[in-house]
Design a protein around this motif. Structure first.
Motif, short mmCIF file in Angstrom:
data_model
loop_
_atom_site.label_atom_id
_atom_site.label_comp_id
_atom_site.label_asym_id
_atom_site.label_seq_id
_atom_site.Cartn_x
_atom_site.Cartn_y
_atom_site.Cartn_z
N ARG A 112 2.38 8.99 3.79
CA ARG A 112 3.59 7.97 3.70
C ARG A 112 2.93 6.66 3.31
O ARG A 112 3.73 6.04 2.61
CB ARG A 112 4.16 7.84 5.07
CG ARG A 112 4.92 9.11 5.43
CD ARG A 112 5.46 9.13 7.03
NE ARG A 112 5.99 10.22 7.29
CZ ARG A 112 6.27 10.87 8.73
NH1 ARG A 112 5.81 9.99 9.63
NH2 ARG A 112 6.90 11.77 8.76
N GLN A 146 3.99 4.64 -0.27
CA GLN A 146 4.59 3.20 -0.24
C GLN A 146 3.61 2.59 -1.12
O GLN A 146 4.35 1.53 -1.79
CB GLN A 146 4.33 2.73 1.30
CG GLN A 146 4.73 1.41 1.32
CD GLN A 146 6.02 0.80 0.91
OE1 GLN A 146 6.88 1.83 1.00
NE2 GLN A 146 6.44 -0.40 0.81
N THR A 172 5.40 0.63 -4.54
CA THR A 172 5.48 -0.83 -4.69
C THR A 172 4.51 -1.20 -5.78
O THR A 172 4.93 -2.09 -6.67
CB THR A 172 4.70 -1.39 -3.46
OG1 THR A 172 3.52 -0.86 -3.15
CG2 THR A 172 5.70 -1.37 -2.41
N GLU A 224 8.16 -5.64 1.64
CA GLU A 224 7.37 -4.56 1.20
C GLU A 224 6.16 -4.66 2.00
O GLU A 224 5.79 -3.65 2.28
CB GLU A 224 7.03 -4.68 -0.14
CG GLU A 224 8.30 -4.22 -1.09
CD GLU A 224 9.05 -2.86 -0.70
OE1 GLU A 224 8.23 -2.04 -0.26
OE2 GLU A 224 10.19 -2.75 -1.06
N ARG A 245 6.70 -3.50 5.43
CA ARG A 245 6.85 -1.93 5.56
C ARG A 245 5.55 -1.07 5.48
O ARG A 245 5.41 -0.32 5.94
CB ARG A 245 7.93 -1.62 4.33
CG ARG A 245 8.37 0.00 4.46
CD ARG A 245 9.23 0.39 3.20
NE ARG A 245 10.51 -0.03 3.33
CZ ARG A 245 10.99 -0.96 2.54
NH1 ARG A 245 10.38 -1.35 1.47
NH2 ARG A 245 12.34 -1.40 2.79
N PHE A 246 4.91 -1.76 4.48
CA PHE A 246 3.49 -1.15 4.25
C PHE A 246 2.66 -1.36 5.63
O PHE A 246 1.87 -0.50 6.13
CB PHE A 246 2.65 -1.70 3.38
CG PHE A 246 1.26 -1.35 2.97
CD1 PHE A 246 0.87 -0.16 2.56
CD2 PHE A 246 0.08 -1.98 3.46
CE1 PHE A 246 -0.27 0.57 2.23
CE2 PHE A 246 -1.22 -1.36 3.42
CZ PHE A 246 -1.17 -0.29 3.02
#
Length: 592
Positions: free
Chosen positions: A207, A211, A215, A231, A234-235
């Motif tokens: 995952r 990601q 990006t 982002e 999220r990372f």
């Protein structure tokens, strides 16, 4: 990938995994035989060294015989040198064997991936697939290593030396053997824990990789919406999840290893206690005890080695399951049992009562039926245009003609030959597609154009570049055709990328051309120039054109109007305007 796949991807035993990996090794059996011979010699030399130590302690020292001492030391050193040479042979040729096998496996998996259907890639994440091709295969490489192959030799050593220590002193051997069940219990308990932990870690790593891939390939979108912080957050979430999973795996390993070491120490303590007792009783010599301790270490060594490798074995088993989940995928779009070559095209393409809907599990946002009872003909040498609102099924029709998917019912024939009976490679070789999604490879302009036909000459490349209105631009570049376009063509404008993709399709020189919004990224001047070139080119070819700008299809031989996956109108531009139906509404809406 689907949850079902994630749940089943770690199924499989250690035996199945080793059988799978070593099937690659057996392609060059001489390397395997050489390594086994080297490991056999290493095992024998390790068995001899305690005998030399016992001889020095029990014979040389009591008799104070310096000649024997020098001879014993020389033999010991020579044994060590020979042992080092065979360790080198084993390690070096094991590396060759390992690299050959893993390269074969990676190539096999990559080639297999490329042959899977479009549907598979639509439901898979790129970052996850990249992890399987890199990290997961690297994990399997540890199975083909000197340490791993030593386990085979150590198994025989374990059996032989265990028999020997029972022969020398069965009481001490029995006492040490009582520690083996403890090791087995600890292994059984922690095997599942460590495997589960690494399975979760591998999933969270995939995952995280996905990601990163998303990006880094959408950096312009991220910057235009100022979403760098979003982002990054999220990372950070994915990275933190992976960190926790790795810590959990490390904690289990941190508990497991000391337990095994403690049990081994208990075995040594038992031997020392009993050995000292037997020495005091005069039933054992000091040298024999030293040699016995060495043999006990040789018995414990395979168990210790296996427990040390448990960490890697569990990671490998998880990776093996993830690789197997790909190899268990089966393409649905397959060649017929006796595929026919592409026909001598002279009549046209006929769609007869075509029905098609996407797999709801893999396309949850699609309509129940994407195409409903579609029937029309694409005449040979003519231009047919498909128009309709977004989602009406235009692109789906082109993908069915190119057999990215198979029909649910109805038929598509080329010169009366069903496309399912035509060899897939032959079919696609005779169809050139210019899509609204522009695919540019990281390389030179020449490489991108030659992708349509790698054997073409530079003269042919310049010819199609001129037809695509790209020649003037290329001639103005310092390196001309050798100019690097960058990853995804980042050094080119949208119009230049579109013209490059058109030149690539023109060079393919296929009798059927599909233009899916082919001029969408062009300014008016470039669009007119390319439209003239395309019109000249398409005079001798059969073309299917999807156009958002209806002004570009005035001269089409026929226009098919789609609504909600159904054909609602057919005709020429003039006849459809006169019909005052769906086409006229679309046309008027564009010029209001």
């Amino acid at each position: 990938m689907s949850n079902k796949t994630e749940k089943t991807q770690t199924d499989g035993s250690l035996l199945e995994m080793f059988r799978f990996v070593f099937s690659k090794v057996l392609k060059k059996r001489w390397l395997l035989v050489l390594n086994i011979l080297a490991l056999t010699v290493i095992t024998l030399l390790q068995f001899v060294m305690p005998q030399i130590e016992q001889f020095i302690i029990d014979k040389v020292i009591p008799q104070r015989n310096f000649q024997w001492l020098i001879l014993a030391i020389v033999i010991l050193l020579l044994t060590a040198v020979v042992l080092g040479v065979f360790n080198y042979i084993s390690t070096y040729y094991m590396t060759i064997m390992s690299q050959n096998a893993i390269t074969d496996l990676r190539n096999q998996l990559y080639e297999y991936l490329l042959k899977l259907d479009t549907t598979f890639f639509e439901s898979s994440k790129t970052g996850d697939l990249m992890t399987r091709l890199t990290s997961d295969i690297n994990n399997l490489q540890s199975l083909i290593s000197a340490n791993m192959l030593n386990m085979v030799g150590n198994l025989f050593t374990f059996i032989g030396v265990l028999a020997l220590i029972f022969y020398i002193n069965w009481q001490m051997a029995l006492a040490v053997s009582l520690t083996f069940p403890l090791m087995f219990i600890v292994y059984r308990v922690f095997r599942v824990r460590i495997r589960t932990a690494f399975m979760n870690a591998r999933r969270s790593q995939s995952r995280m990789s996905n990601q990163m891939q998303q990006t880094l390939t959408q950096i312009d979108l991220i910057k235009s919406f100022n979403s760098e912080d979003t982002e990054a957050s999220r990372f950070d979430h994915f990275a933190d999840t992976n960190r926790k999973d790795m810590i959990t795996a490390g904690r289990n390993q941190a508990i497991f290893s000391p337990l095994i070491d403690g049990i081994n120490t208990l075995g040594i303590a038992i031997v020392l206690a009993l050995g000292a007792y037997f020495i005091i009783k005069g039933q054992l010599t000091v040298g024999a005890l030293v040699a016995y301790l060495s043999y006990v270490a040789m018995v414990q060594s395979p168990i210790q080695a296996f427990t040390r490798l448990l960490n890697q074995l569990q990671q490998s088993l998880v990776s093996y399951g993830r690789i197997q989940s790909i190899l268990q995928e089966r393409p649905q779009v397959l060649n017929a049992a006796d595929p026919k070559p592409f026909p001598q095209f002279s009549q046209g393409i006929v769609l007869d009562h075509v029905n098609f809907n996407y797999d709801a599990a893999k396309h949850p946002d699609s309509h129940d039926a994407t195409l409903k009872d579609i029937s029309f003909t694409i005449p040979y040498g003519k231009t047919t245009a498909l128009v309709g609102r977004s989602g009406s099924g235009k692109t789906t029709i082109t993908r069915l003609i190119d057999r990215f998917y198979d029909l649910k019912s109805g038929s598509i024939t080329i010169d009366g030959l069903p496309i399912q009976s035509i060899d897939i490679a032959s079919l696609r070789q005779n169809i050139a597609i210019v899509s609204q999604d522009i695919f540019i490879i990281d390389g030179s302009i020449r490489n991108n154009i030659l992708y349509g036909r790698p054997t073409a000459t530079d003269d042919e490349v310049w010819q199609v570049a001129k037809l695509a209105d790209l020649d003037t631009f290329i001639q103005g570049l310092p390196d001309q055709l050798d100019t690097q376009v960058g990853e995804r063509g980042v050094k080119l404008s949208g119009g230049q990328k579109q013209r490059l993709s058109i030149a690539r399709a023109l060079l393919k020189n296929a009798p059927i051309i599909i233009l899916d919004e082919a001029t969408a990224s062009l300014d008016n001047q470039s669009e007119k120039a390319i439209q003239r070139a395309l019109n000249n080119l398409l005079e001798s070819r059969t073309s299917l054109v999807i156009a958002h700008r209806l002004s570009t299809i005035h001269d089409a031989d026929q226009i098919i109007v789609l609504e909600n996956g159904q054909v609602v109108e057919k005709g020429t531009h003039e006849s459809l305007l006169k019909a005052d139906g769906a086409y006229k509404k679309l046309y008027d809406a564009q010029f209001e």
